[in-house]
Design a protein around this motif. Structure first.
Motif, PDB file in Angstrom:
ATOM      1  N   MET A  65     -31.662   8.589 124.285  1.00  0.00           N
ATOM      2  CA  MET A  65     -32.833   7.901 123.749  1.00  0.00           C
ATOM      3  C   MET A  65     -32.534   7.640 122.275  1.00  0.00           C
ATOM      4  O   MET A  65     -32.168   8.561 121.543  1.00  0.00           O
ATOM      5  CB  MET A  65     -34.093   8.736 123.925  1.00  0.00           C
ATOM      6  CG  MET A  65     -35.358   7.944 123.674  1.00  0.00           C
ATOM      7  SD  MET A  65     -36.869   8.837 124.084  1.00  0.00           S
ATOM      8  CE  MET A  65     -36.699   9.061 125.843  1.00  0.00           C
ATOM      9  N   GLN A  66     -32.672   6.388 121.857  1.00  0.00           N
ATOM     10  CA  GLN A  66     -32.287   5.992 120.509  1.00  0.00           C
ATOM     11  C   GLN A  66     -33.428   5.281 119.807  1.00  0.00           C
ATOM     12  O   GLN A  66     -34.356   4.786 120.444  1.00  0.00           O
ATOM     13  CB  GLN A  66     -31.077   5.050 120.559  1.00  0.00           C
ATOM     14  CG  GLN A  66     -29.864   5.653 121.194  1.00  0.00           C
ATOM     15  CD  GLN A  66     -28.683   4.695 121.240  1.00  0.00           C
ATOM     16  OE1 GLN A  66     -28.778   3.539 120.845  1.00  0.00           O
ATOM     17  NE2 GLN A  66     -27.555   5.176 121.725  1.00  0.00           N
ATOM     18  N   ASP A  67     -33.312   5.227 118.472  1.00  0.00           N
ATOM     19  CA  ASP A  67     -34.254   4.405 117.720  1.00  0.00           C
ATOM     20  C   ASP A  67     -33.714   2.977 117.697  1.00  0.00           C
ATOM     21  O   ASP A  67     -32.650   2.688 118.226  1.00  0.00           O
ATOM     22  CB  ASP A  67     -34.512   4.963 116.325  1.00  0.00           C
ATOM     23  CG  ASP A  67     -33.291   4.955 115.417  1.00  0.00           C
ATOM     24  OD1 ASP A  67     -32.282   4.280 115.739  1.00  0.00           O
ATOM     25  OD2 ASP A  67     -33.326   5.635 114.382  1.00  0.00           O
ATOM     26  N   LEU A 126     -32.162   9.920 119.061  1.00  0.00           N
ATOM     27  CA  LEU A 126     -33.349  10.644 118.605  1.00  0.00           C
ATOM     28  C   LEU A 126     -33.110  12.148 118.671  1.00  0.00           C
ATOM     29  O   LEU A 126     -32.451  12.652 119.581  1.00  0.00           O
ATOM     30  CB  LEU A 126     -34.561  10.269 119.447  1.00  0.00           C
ATOM     31  CG  LEU A 126     -35.022   8.812 119.351  1.00  0.00           C
ATOM     32  CD1 LEU A 126     -36.232   8.584 120.245  1.00  0.00           C
ATOM     33  CD2 LEU A 126     -35.341   8.424 117.925  1.00  0.00           C
ATOM     34  N   THR A 185     -41.337   9.754 121.392  1.00  0.00           N
ATOM     35  CA  THR A 185     -40.941   8.352 121.488  1.00  0.00           C
ATOM     36  C   THR A 185     -41.909   7.482 120.705  1.00  0.00           C
ATOM     37  O   THR A 185     -43.064   7.833 120.506  1.00  0.00           O
ATOM     38  CB  THR A 185     -40.899   7.883 122.949  1.00  0.00           C
ATOM     39  OG1 THR A 185     -42.193   8.052 123.514  1.00  0.00           O
ATOM     40  CG2 THR A 185     -39.875   8.656 123.742  1.00  0.00           C
ATOM     41  N   THR A 186     -41.408   6.370 120.269  1.00  0.00           N
ATOM     42  CA  THR A 186     -42.226   5.379 119.571  1.00  0.00           C
ATOM     43  C   THR A 186     -42.122   4.071 120.340  1.00  0.00           C
ATOM     44  O   THR A 186     -41.277   3.945 121.232  1.00  0.00           O
ATOM     45  CB  THR A 186     -41.711   5.151 118.132  1.00  0.00           C
ATOM     46  OG1 THR A 186     -40.449   4.464 118.204  1.00  0.00           O
ATOM     47  CG2 THR A 186     -41.546   6.469 117.391  1.00  0.00           C
ATOM     48  N   SER A 223     -38.508   2.897 120.541  1.00  0.00           N
ATOM     49  CA  SER A 223     -37.449   3.703 121.158  1.00  0.00           C
ATOM     50  C   SER A 223     -36.741   2.892 122.232  1.00  0.00           C
ATOM     51  O   SER A 223     -37.344   2.062 122.909  1.00  0.00           O
ATOM     52  CB  SER A 223     -38.038   4.959 121.793  1.00  0.00           C
ATOM     53  OG  SER A 223     -38.673   5.761 120.832  1.00  0.00           O
TER      54      SER A 223
END
Length: 150
Positions: free
Chosen positions: A94-96, A102, A107-108, A111
């Motif tokens: 999971m990445q920005d 992350l 999460t945003t 994400s």
């Protein structure tokens, strides 16, 4: 192509997403304060956590599997999504939006789910694999943005 299309659609329609480790025996999401990376991805289409889709990498079979649960019965039990996979690192992260993995499971809307798959295919199946053998090497790097956008 079919596998990546299905994975793309599952992530895009997910309401809750967890990255972690797992197999048909169970799933453990990455701890809330750990790097969000692993061999498995669990997706919930709604806030109902009794219905889910699970992708997981089986290192013995070198295969990425997909299965789902609808709350009462197993759906597409262990559909082979891709094989043989020769990954030397995590399949899912999971990445920005900048590509940084992350460090927490918060999460945003920005994400992304990153998927990395590597494959090796012999040009001649009768050749023994050893240094210098003729093989083809393929990589798939995919980043999928869930629809939970602002």
């Amino acid at each position: 192509r079919h596998t990546m299309g299905l994975l793309h659609e599952d992530v895009r329609t997910a309401n809750i997403i967890y990255v972690g480790s797992g197999n048909m025996g169970g799933f453990t999401n990455a701890a809330s304060t750990n790097v969000q990376a692993g061999n498995a991805l669990k997706l919930y289409a709604s806030t109902n956590t009794n219905s889910w889709v699970l992708y997981y990498y089986d290192p013995v079979a070198c295969t990425l599997y997909r299965t789902n649960w609808d709350g009462t019965s197993v759906g597409d039990y262990r559909i082979v999504s891709a094989n043989p996979i020769t990954n030397d690192n995590n399949i899912f992260t999971m990445q920005d939006y900048l590509g940084n993995v992350l460090q927490s499971n918060t999460t945003t809307p920005y994400s992304l789910i990153a998927v990395y798959l590597s494959f090796t295919k012999l040009q001649n199946p009768q050749i023994i694999i050893q240094p210098g053998s003729p093989v083809d090497f393929y990589q798939l790097n995919l980043k999928i943005a869930p629809r939970m956008r602002p």
